[in-house]
Enzyme design. Structure first.
Site, PDB file in Angstrom:
ATOM      1  N   ASP A  67       0.815  -1.220   0.000  1.00  0.00           N
ATOM      2  CA  ASP A  67       0.000   0.000   0.000  1.00  0.00           C
ATOM      3  C   ASP A  67       0.846   1.266   0.000  1.00  0.00           C
ATOM      4  O   ASP A  67       2.073   1.223   0.156  1.00  0.00           O
ATOM      5  CB  ASP A  67      -0.971  -0.009   1.199  1.00  0.00           C
ATOM      6  CG  ASP A  67      -0.295  -0.438   2.507  1.00  0.00           C
ATOM      7  OD1 ASP A  67       0.949  -0.369   2.589  1.00  0.00           O
ATOM      8  OD2 ASP A  67      -1.002  -0.852   3.429  1.00  0.00           O
ATOM      9  N   ASN A 136      -7.577  -2.904  14.325  1.00  0.00           N
ATOM     10  CA  ASN A 136      -8.958  -3.195  13.920  1.00  0.00           C
ATOM     11  C   ASN A 136      -9.035  -4.383  12.960  1.00  0.00           C
ATOM     12  O   ASN A 136     -10.059  -4.630  12.354  1.00  0.00           O
ATOM     13  CB  ASN A 136      -9.602  -1.961  13.283  1.00  0.00           C
ATOM     14  CG  ASN A 136      -8.868  -1.522  12.011  1.00  0.00           C
ATOM     15  OD1 ASN A 136      -7.955  -2.195  11.554  1.00  0.00           O
ATOM     16  ND2 ASN A 136      -9.277  -0.393  11.457  1.00  0.00           N
ATOM     17  N   HIS A 138      -7.249  -4.788  10.178  1.00  0.00           N
ATOM     18  CA  HIS A 138      -6.965  -4.555   8.756  1.00  0.00           C
ATOM     19  C   HIS A 138      -5.678  -5.246   8.332  1.00  0.00           C
ATOM     20  O   HIS A 138      -4.759  -5.430   9.127  1.00  0.00           O
ATOM     21  CB  HIS A 138      -6.980  -3.062   8.391  1.00  0.00           C
ATOM     22  CG  HIS A 138      -5.820  -2.254   8.881  1.00  0.00           C
ATOM     23  ND1 HIS A 138      -5.909  -0.913   9.135  1.00  0.00           N
ATOM     24  CD2 HIS A 138      -4.532  -2.586   9.153  1.00  0.00           C
ATOM     25  CE1 HIS A 138      -4.740  -0.453   9.519  1.00  0.00           C
ATOM     26  NE2 HIS A 138      -3.889  -1.448   9.550  1.00  0.00           N
ATOM     27  N   GLU A 143      -9.738  -1.764   5.537  1.00  0.00           N
ATOM     28  CA  GLU A 143     -10.389  -1.479   6.808  1.00  0.00           C
ATOM     29  C   GLU A 143     -11.657  -2.332   6.976  1.00  0.00           C
ATOM     30  O   GLU A 143     -12.164  -2.889   5.988  1.00  0.00           O
ATOM     31  CB  GLU A 143     -10.763   0.010   6.857  1.00  0.00           C
ATOM     32  CG  GLU A 143      -9.561   0.960   6.747  1.00  0.00           C
ATOM     33  CD  GLU A 143      -8.726   1.055   8.018  1.00  0.00           C
ATOM     34  OE1 GLU A 143      -8.423   0.016   8.634  1.00  0.00           O
ATOM     35  OE2 GLU A 143      -8.362   2.183   8.397  1.00  0.00           O
TER      36      GLU A 143
HETATM   37  P1  PGA Z   1       2.177  -1.472  12.624  1.00  0.00           P
HETATM   38  O1  PGA Z   1       0.965  -1.477  11.583  1.00  0.00           O
HETATM   39  O2  PGA Z   1       3.117  -2.534  12.157  1.00  0.00           O
HETATM   40  O3  PGA Z   1       2.770  -0.112  12.536  1.00  0.00           O
HETATM   41  O4  PGA Z   1       1.587  -1.777  13.967  1.00  0.00           O
HETATM   42  C1  PGA Z   1       0.462  -2.668  11.125  1.00  0.00           C
HETATM   43  C2  PGA Z   1      -0.731  -2.394  10.233  1.00  0.00           C
HETATM   44  O5  PGA Z   1      -1.445  -1.396  10.484  1.00  0.00           O
HETATM   45  O6  PGA Z   1      -0.970  -3.169   9.301  1.00  0.00           O
END
Ligand code: PGA
Length: 263
Positions: A67, A136, A138, A143
């Site tokens: 992404d 959450n 994702h 999302e």
């Molecule tokens: P993080 O994010 O590794 O910074 O916790 C993971 C994500 O949101 O996929």
């Protein structure tokens, strides 16, 4: 799903690096799906060490990132283009033309998403997709309540994800609301997915992904339908798992040829 639980994030990074290294050594032109965020930083440090020790090379590999934020230039300090350079690409031998990251600055964002899908297909498909998971649930920037068969597209971040990612920006107001992300359907086509999660803040999402019902409420739960997903967790992220002991039992009883730690 194959669940691997280790005492701390450093040990998780070592296990994850062994899995990535297996693809780099074992396949002629491996196609790696890569992730950004705090979680894979330890993995990238391990891969750089293995590269410096001449144990792995990226020269024949192709990469696709999950992404990118819409509107951030490639050199913006918080863009995922810049993240990948600073955390991995500047230190390894990957050819620049083999690196693929969605272009959040494209004039025609819809076309750029379609082209990204076509490029993944033309590469022969992703062999190993590295994933983090949001609080959450994702994966990528998919999302909750989005389609579980979505393709690479423009998505709108939830306010909670914006707050979570504000730590990388000066303030939450500077976090872009729009992103380009591989869809859940795109991720599901990778031949092997490896999800990494560390820390108690991820424990609820991890439980929902592994032991909950498959639901768009927790997008990562779609991976229960994936043919080969490995989840690498530290004790804190695994703390809510009901079948935690069973996962350790399974790992102890793997046949030798099934063991991901084999050279
Ligand atoms: P993080 O994010 O590794 O910074 O916790 C993971 C994500 O949101 O996929």
């Amino acid at each position: 799903m194959e669940i691997i639980i280790r005492d701390n994030p450093q040990d998780c990074a070592r296990v994850a690096a062994k899995i990535v290294a297996k693809y780099l050594r074992g396949k002629k032109g491996p196609v790696l799906g890569l992730a950004t965020g705090g979680t894979p930083e330890g993995l990238y440090r391990q891969l750089i060490s293995l590269y410096r020790a001449k144990k792995i090379s990226f020269k024949n590999s192709t990469t696709f990132n999950l992404d990118e934020y819409v509107g951030l230039t490639h050199s913006h300090p918080q863009s995922y283009h810049r993240y990948m350079k600073e955390h991995l690409f500047d230190f390894i031998d990957i050819p620049e033309d083999k690196i693929n990251i969605p272009d959040g600055t494209a004039c025609d964002l819809r076309q750029t998403c379609l082209d990204y899908e076509a490029r993944i297909k033309a590469s022969g498909g992703i062999d190993l997709q590295v994933l983090g998971i949001g609080r959450n649930g994702h994966i990528g920037f998919n999302e909750p309540m989005g389609s579980l068969s979505s393709r690479t597209w423009i998505k709108i971040l939830t306010e909670n994800t914006i707050k979570d990612n504000a730590r990388f920006f000066e303030d939450a107001g500077k976090v872009p609301r729009h992103v380009i992300t591989m869809g859940i359907g795109t991720i599901m086509e990778a031949r092997h997915c490896m999800v990494m999660a560390c820390g108690w803040k991820k424990s609820q999402a991890v439980k929902a992904m592994i032991e909950g019902p498959v639901t768009a409420k927790w997008p990562a739960s779609a991976l229960q339908f994936h043919k080969r997903t490995t989840v690498v967790l530290d004790e804190a992220a695994a703390s809510l798992l009901f079948h935690k002991e069973h996962y350790g039992w399974v790992e102890k009883n793997l046949l030798e040829w099934q063991n991901y730690e084999m050279p």
